[in-house]
Design an enzyme around this catalytic site. Sequence first.
Site, short mmCIF file in Angstrom:
data_model
loop_
_atom_site.label_atom_id
_atom_site.label_comp_id
_atom_site.label_asym_id
_atom_site.label_seq_id
_atom_site.Cartn_x
_atom_site.Cartn_y
_atom_site.Cartn_z
N SER A 188 0.82 -1.21 0.00
CA SER A 188 0.00 0.00 0.00
C SER A 188 0.86 1.27 0.00
CB SER A 188 -0.94 -0.06 1.21
OG SER A 188 -1.91 0.94 1.13
N HIS A 393 -8.72 -4.91 0.91
CA HIS A 393 -7.46 -4.30 1.34
C HIS A 393 -7.03 -4.81 2.71
CE1 HIS A 393 -4.47 -1.18 0.63
NE2 HIS A 393 -4.55 -0.84 1.90
#
Length: 424
Positions: A188, A393
């Site tokens: 990320s 995520h």
Amino acid sequence: MREAAGGGVLLACALLLALLVRRIACEHNDTQLQLQDELFTYNSKDSLSNFTEFTRNYGYYSEEHVVITKDGYILFLFRIPKGKNCNGSVKEPPILLMHGLLMSADSWLDAGPSSGLAFLLADACYDTWVGNMRGNYYGRRHVNLDPDTDSEFWDFNTEEMGVYDLPATIDYVLEHTDSNDIMYVGFSQGCRLLFTMASETSGYVEKIRIAINVAPAVRVKYTRSISIRLLTQFYALVSPILKKPRQLEVLQKGGLIQTATAFVCKDYNLASTVCQAILAIIDSYDPGSVTTDTIRTLFGHFPAGTSAYTLAFYGQGSISKKFQKYDYGLKKNLQLYGSVVPPLYNLKKSTMPIVLIYGNNDFLVDPRDVRWLSNQLPNVLERYEVSRSTWNHLDNNYSQFSKQLIFPKINQYLSKYSSSGNIS
Ligand SMILES: *[C@@H]1O[C@H](CO)[C@@H](O)[C@H](O)[C@H]1NC(C)=O
Ligand SMILES: *[C@@H]1O[C@H](CO)[C@@H](O)[C@H](O)[C@H]1NC(C)=O
Ligand SMILES: *[C@@H]1O[C@H](CO)[C@@H](O)[C@H](O)[C@H]1NC(C)=O
Ligand SMILES: CC(=O)N[C@H]1CO[C@H](CO)[C@@H](O)[C@@H]1O
């Protein structure tokens, strides 16, 4: 059931925002602060082992190193030189893992020895280094600034992490291992820093033999998570008026989100619904992937803290829909950049071999943004979509690094780009 969850989502969302606003509005109120401090202490007791304790609990040898950046930030860097289950000789070059937004080195361990990526890589005989960026609980020191009293300490966003922290960390690893390059695995924000470094410094792309990017948060045009959009855009709006260190440090360990979560779960007797809902408002909902116990674990290490400007930067990105430098407002932009609009980062300078790994159901890093990124980069070896349709995520915390879904792809490239060393 759906409606109950929906109600929980709204409640949680309202609560988080109310607490955030209140924290800023009531900053001068000492009674208020004392009340919050009691809550913080209550939660701190639940916090989990640090990196060293965690690895040693499972019989892994690990080391603590300290990196000092050119601008004086002091960062912990951890290393598992060789995994407990590594039979062969340690491979070269070393690997550097870099965590995501509001996370720390611990996020690579949280899933435990059977699925935490740091454990898996060490067991596959890689010399595994695990970094930390300024602002989290392993990067909350400075050679002459005090994070509790000096606002200047918090005057950073991901640009400084990419320009100072990452290069200093890479140089440290190279010096200590006598290597010419490293293999990089970012999650990320860890990927965002890599591309920032490549764009804004010179001589570092050559030091990366290969970069694996898991759920890269680079351009965030299509971020679907409403809570993240609200939170980051809220900070984009208020960041110019924040002045005190307590306002500029956000979502630290033992801080607001943890407090809010514990508060809601304890006092409203809605633990599973609402705590699940908090995860669901941050991300999409992947049924059965994260248990209630896991949620408690997750909120022990997450969020790990950062600066208000870092959150604001993501908020700016979701408004501008571009991967560009920090917007300081007209006057300072002109001074700094020589233009009213902040310049774009140059992704063409990321010439190292790149692998992109992403989830189709990721509400923070949307697949459309990953495809766009892939088209900008000059040297993409593969763009790999995780084969689980509900993959999101935050699965990355616990499931993403799991042996079956992500590790084989990462290891495929790392083993191809490494060689057996002569240390046994
Ligand atoms: C400070 O907070 C306390 C507790 O919430 C409240 O009773 C008090 O009125 C507040 N004082 C000011 C000046 O806002
Ligand atoms: C981790 O915990 C151990 C033992 O409590 C302590 O000695 C060490 O300094 C801690 N390391 C970090 C980086 O906080
Ligand atoms: C190490 O050796 C054990 C026992 O011989 C074997 O089961 C395991 O798969 C080996 N691990 C690796 C990483 O080669
Ligand atoms: C600690 C923890 O919750 N680990 C989870 C990681 O992800 C796997 C796969 O989804 C779960 O089975 C584990 O429970």
